[in-house]
Write a protein that holds these residues in place. Sequence first.
Motif, PDB file in Angstrom:
ATOM      1  N   ILE A 164       0.833  -1.199   0.000  1.00 57.86           N
ATOM      2  CA  ILE A 164       0.000   0.000   0.000  1.00 57.86           C
ATOM      3  C   ILE A 164       0.870   1.254   0.000  1.00 57.86           C
ATOM      4  CG2 ILE A 164      -1.614   1.344   1.381  1.00 57.86           C
ATOM      5  CD1 ILE A 164      -2.798  -1.333   2.359  1.00 57.86           C
ATOM      6  N   MET A 165       1.868   1.260   0.856  1.00 57.61           N
ATOM      7  CA  MET A 165       2.731   2.431   0.942  1.00 57.61           C
ATOM      8  C   MET A 165       3.491   2.667  -0.355  1.00 57.61           C
ATOM      9  SD  MET A 165       1.951   3.745   3.644  1.00 57.61           S
ATOM     10  CE  MET A 165       3.076   5.125   3.450  1.00 57.61           C
ATOM     11  N   GLN A 166       3.857   1.585  -0.979  1.00 55.21           N
ATOM     12  CA  GLN A 166       4.599   1.721  -2.220  1.00 55.21           C
ATOM     13  C   GLN A 166       3.712   2.313  -3.319  1.00 55.21           C
ATOM     14  OE1 GLN A 166       6.795  -1.747  -3.190  1.00 55.21           O
ATOM     15  NE2 GLN A 166       7.085  -1.143  -5.353  1.00 55.21           N
ATOM     16  N   LEU A 167       2.488   1.772  -3.420  1.00 52.41           N
ATOM     17  CA  LEU A 167       1.560   2.310  -4.404  1.00 52.41           C
ATOM     18  C   LEU A 167       1.286   3.783  -4.136  1.00 52.41           C
ATOM     19  CD1 LEU A 167      -1.047  -0.545  -4.844  1.00 52.41           C
ATOM     20  CD2 LEU A 167       0.574   0.332  -6.511  1.00 52.41           C
ATOM     21  N   LEU A 168       1.187   4.076  -2.863  1.00 50.24           N
ATOM     22  CA  LEU A 168       0.885   5.438  -2.471  1.00 50.24           C
ATOM     23  C   LEU A 168       2.025   6.374  -2.850  1.00 50.24           C
ATOM     24  CD1 LEU A 168      -1.658   6.313  -1.249  1.00 50.24           C
ATOM     25  CD2 LEU A 168      -0.649   6.169   0.999  1.00 50.24           C
ATOM     26  N   GLU A 206       4.009   5.977  -5.290  1.00 49.50           N
ATOM     27  CA  GLU A 206       4.039   6.146  -6.735  1.00 49.50           C
ATOM     28  C   GLU A 206       2.912   7.043  -7.232  1.00 49.50           C
ATOM     29  OE1 GLU A 206       3.833   2.264  -8.404  1.00 49.50           O
ATOM     30  OE2 GLU A 206       5.704   1.592  -7.442  1.00 49.50           O
ATOM     31  N   LYS A 207       1.698   6.753  -6.729  1.00 56.25           N
ATOM     32  CA  LYS A 207       0.542   7.388  -7.349  1.00 56.25           C
ATOM     33  C   LYS A 207      -0.087   8.519  -6.547  1.00 56.25           C
ATOM     34  CE  LYS A 207      -2.254   4.310  -8.876  1.00 56.25           C
ATOM     35  NZ  LYS A 207      -2.994   3.224  -9.562  1.00 56.25           N
ATOM     36  N   GLY A 208       0.317   8.673  -5.294  1.00 56.47           N
ATOM     37  CA  GLY A 208      -0.244   9.777  -4.519  1.00 56.47           C
ATOM     38  C   GLY A 208      -1.535   9.421  -3.813  1.00 56.47           C
ATOM     39  N   VAL A 209      -2.465   8.787  -4.539  1.00 55.30           N
ATOM     40  CA  VAL A 209      -3.711   8.326  -3.925  1.00 55.30           C
ATOM     41  C   VAL A 209      -4.015   6.913  -4.408  1.00 55.30           C
ATOM     42  CG1 VAL A 209      -4.844  10.534  -3.556  1.00 55.30           C
ATOM     43  CG2 VAL A 209      -4.978   9.436  -5.780  1.00 55.30           C
ATOM     44  N   VAL A 210      -4.701   6.146  -3.564  1.00 50.81           N
ATOM     45  CA  VAL A 210      -5.126   4.807  -3.982  1.00 50.81           C
ATOM     46  C   VAL A 210      -6.590   4.607  -3.623  1.00 50.81           C
ATOM     47  CG1 VAL A 210      -2.892   3.667  -3.883  1.00 50.81           C
ATOM     48  CG2 VAL A 210      -4.231   3.913  -1.807  1.00 50.81           C
ATOM     49  N   LYS A 211      -7.275   3.852  -4.469  1.00 50.91           N
ATOM     50  CA  LYS A 211      -8.674   3.528  -4.194  1.00 50.91           C
ATOM     51  C   LYS A 211      -8.744   2.184  -3.467  1.00 50.91           C
ATOM     52  CE  LYS A 211     -10.389   4.489  -8.581  1.00 50.91           C
ATOM     53  NZ  LYS A 211      -9.753   5.645  -9.230  1.00 50.91           N
ATOM     54  N   GLY A 261     -10.573   5.787  -0.313  1.00 49.63           N
ATOM     55  CA  GLY A 261      -9.199   5.286  -0.379  1.00 49.63           C
ATOM     56  C   GLY A 261      -8.282   5.984   0.597  1.00 49.63           C
ATOM     57  N   ALA A 262      -7.080   6.277   0.146  1.00 53.56           N
ATOM     58  CA  ALA A 262      -6.104   6.917   1.015  1.00 53.56           C
ATOM     59  C   ALA A 262      -5.183   7.799   0.195  1.00 53.56           C
ATOM     60  CB  ALA A 262      -5.285   5.872   1.768  1.00 53.56           C
ATOM     61  N   ALA A 263      -4.623   8.789   0.850  1.00 59.68           N
ATOM     62  CA  ALA A 263      -3.723   9.710   0.166  1.00 59.68           C
ATOM     63  C   ALA A 263      -2.373   9.765   0.865  1.00 59.68           C
ATOM     64  CB  ALA A 263      -4.334  11.107   0.131  1.00 59.68           C
ATOM     65  N   ARG A 264      -1.389  10.038   0.062  1.00 57.13           N
ATOM     66  CA  ARG A 264      -0.035  10.153   0.614  1.00 57.13           C
ATOM     67  C   ARG A 264       0.020  11.347   1.549  1.00 57.13           C
ATOM     68  NH1 ARG A 264       4.429  10.685  -3.729  1.00 57.13           N
ATOM     69  NH2 ARG A 264       2.644  11.783  -4.587  1.00 57.13           N
ATOM     70  N   LEU A 265       0.931  11.255   2.466  1.00 51.28           N
ATOM     71  CA  LEU A 265       1.040  12.282   3.497  1.00 51.28           C
ATOM     72  C   LEU A 265       2.420  12.882   3.287  1.00 51.28           C
ATOM     73  CD1 LEU A 265      -0.522  13.152   6.037  1.00 51.28           C
ATOM     74  CD2 LEU A 265       0.617  11.321   7.239  1.00 51.28           C
ATOM     75  N   GLN A 266       2.451  14.134   2.838  1.00 48.25           N
ATOM     76  CA  GLN A 266       3.805  14.647   2.603  1.00 48.25           C
ATOM     77  C   GLN A 266       4.352  15.194   3.895  1.00 48.25           C
ATOM     78  OE1 GLN A 266       1.333  16.729   1.699  1.00 48.25           O
ATOM     79  NE2 GLN A 266       2.052  18.804   1.383  1.00 48.25           N
ATOM     80  N   GLY A 267       4.810  14.285   4.713  1.00 52.60           N
ATOM     81  CA  GLY A 267       5.411  14.657   5.984  1.00 52.60           C
ATOM     82  C   GLY A 267       6.740  15.325   5.746  1.00 52.60           C
TER      83      GLY A 267
END
Lengths: 250, 250
Positions: free
Chosen positions: B10-14, B16-21, B55-61
């Motif tokens: 999941i983290m890897q997809l995130l 790459e793509k920023g958001v996942v469904k 879904g979920a979105a990347r968190l630009q920490g």
Amino acid sequence: MLTPERHKLIMQLLKEKGVVKIQDLVDITETSESTIRRDLTQLEEGKYLKRIHGGAARLQGKLQEPSMSEKSSRNLQQKRQIAQYAAGLVEGGDSIYLDAGSTVTEMIPYLPAKEIVVVTNGLMHISALLERNIKTFLLGGFAKEQTKAIIGRGALASLEYYRFDKCFMGVNGIHPQFGYTTPDQDEAMIKQKAISLSREAFVLADNTKFSEIAFAKIGELHTAAIITNELDEEQQETYTSKTTIKVVTA
Amino acid sequence: MLTPERHKLIMQLLKEKGVVKIQDLVDITETSESTIRRDLTQLEEGKYLKRIHGGAARLQGKLQEPSMSEKSSRNLQQKRQIAQYAAGLVEGGDSIYLDAGSTVTEMIPYLPAKEIVVVTNGLMHISALLERNIKTFLLGGFAKEQTKAIIGRGALASLEYYRFDKCFMGVNGIHPQFGYTTPDQDEAMIKQKAISLSREAFVLADNTKFSEIAFAKIGELHTAAIITNELDEEQQETYTSKTTIKVVTA
DNA sequence: TTGTTTTTGAATGAAAATGATTGATTTTTG
DNA sequence: CAAAAATCAATCATTTTCATTCAAAAACAA
């Protein structure tokens, strides 16, 4: 198939694939599930891998961060509570020793930054300590890969240069009769010495450590005070009679 | 598929793509929606991502990298060339000293892992060394925040325990008359001592260091051989007359 | 051999993870 | 705007995995 063979095989598979399932190992080695479980338990104790539900995972050689699964777990919350309380015991002007270990790392954000001096053998602590601009001394010696700790003769020798107001230790086992224990003999010696050089000693331990015994003995219960989170009445009584114990409640 | 595997995926997809469904994750992992939901909840608790509807979105920490990426990329190539050559000088069985510093770090991937022993005062080297399973000893002493180096009396004292076949040093200035120099007096003393304990000493320096002078003197040119990348004819002559110098060409 | 320790495999109930279902909530559509 | 569709959190039964225990098997020593 002999135990060391299996261990080697498991480690090799782990190196290749990152994660292995118990069932796969059972099939490959043609042994029982019980045996594989025992193998994994042993390997985990030696910090060669991380057990996960359904198998085992390679542990990232990263010097900091806990893994994803543990970061969200209740366990970390508890550790942090213990750590926060412990950090509260440190006063300005103190010189303290921080043992290697993940619970102790959690103390660092809560330490009073000003005027304290920290000595440590934990490589995982350094960046957090430096980030907070805390005066930090590191023990010299052999850098152990699995535990990210400095150990060995050199470390014991460099300890001699210091005296501490307080020291904060992690342990693997706490037992009324066998005292504080840890799996590695070398690390036990360091812990022992650090405690003896300190005016006050504190052991940070969550409830899973109680009534456990690991290989190498650090010292008797009375040599350090215990800081923990939960403890049932009965156990609390047992330990209170032998040493100071602080139960941090949520 | 085990839980940590899914989390990693999941983290890897995130990444790459920023958001996942959620539905995509269900399809990919071949698990139920419930499970994916639980995964997302856990990961959110660990501050790894932000859940959004569907879904979920990347968190630009604070995922910022060592920001000087542009300027140093060319510089890094040069450093790496120098480092690679230097690492090639190390043979199995050697015990070597690695000085703190970024150029020296670049040596580590090229070192022959087997049978060598490394002693260092550079905190930036440890994780790379441990990752390669290289036997590593760290000097004890004060951890200096700016340079991530161990310095001070303790460090000097712990150096005494060792002898080296080769040592690899970074410097800030190289000058025909004033020799090797560095800004910090304490670090200079360590470098000096390490060189004196070593059968052969090498200084790693890109061309910007030549004809520069920093505050504290480490030693005369002849005390170490120089490994560098570019150097014009004239300078090369000057230095060749005073010490051994190896120019690594691209 | 005999007795002892270690290793193993199976059985147990406890704990954790999973998948389906429910009704509530949000978003989209008409 | 309201209805429809999608997504959600919460719950529960089922399945899987787990730790623990115990007895059999194997390895070992006397």
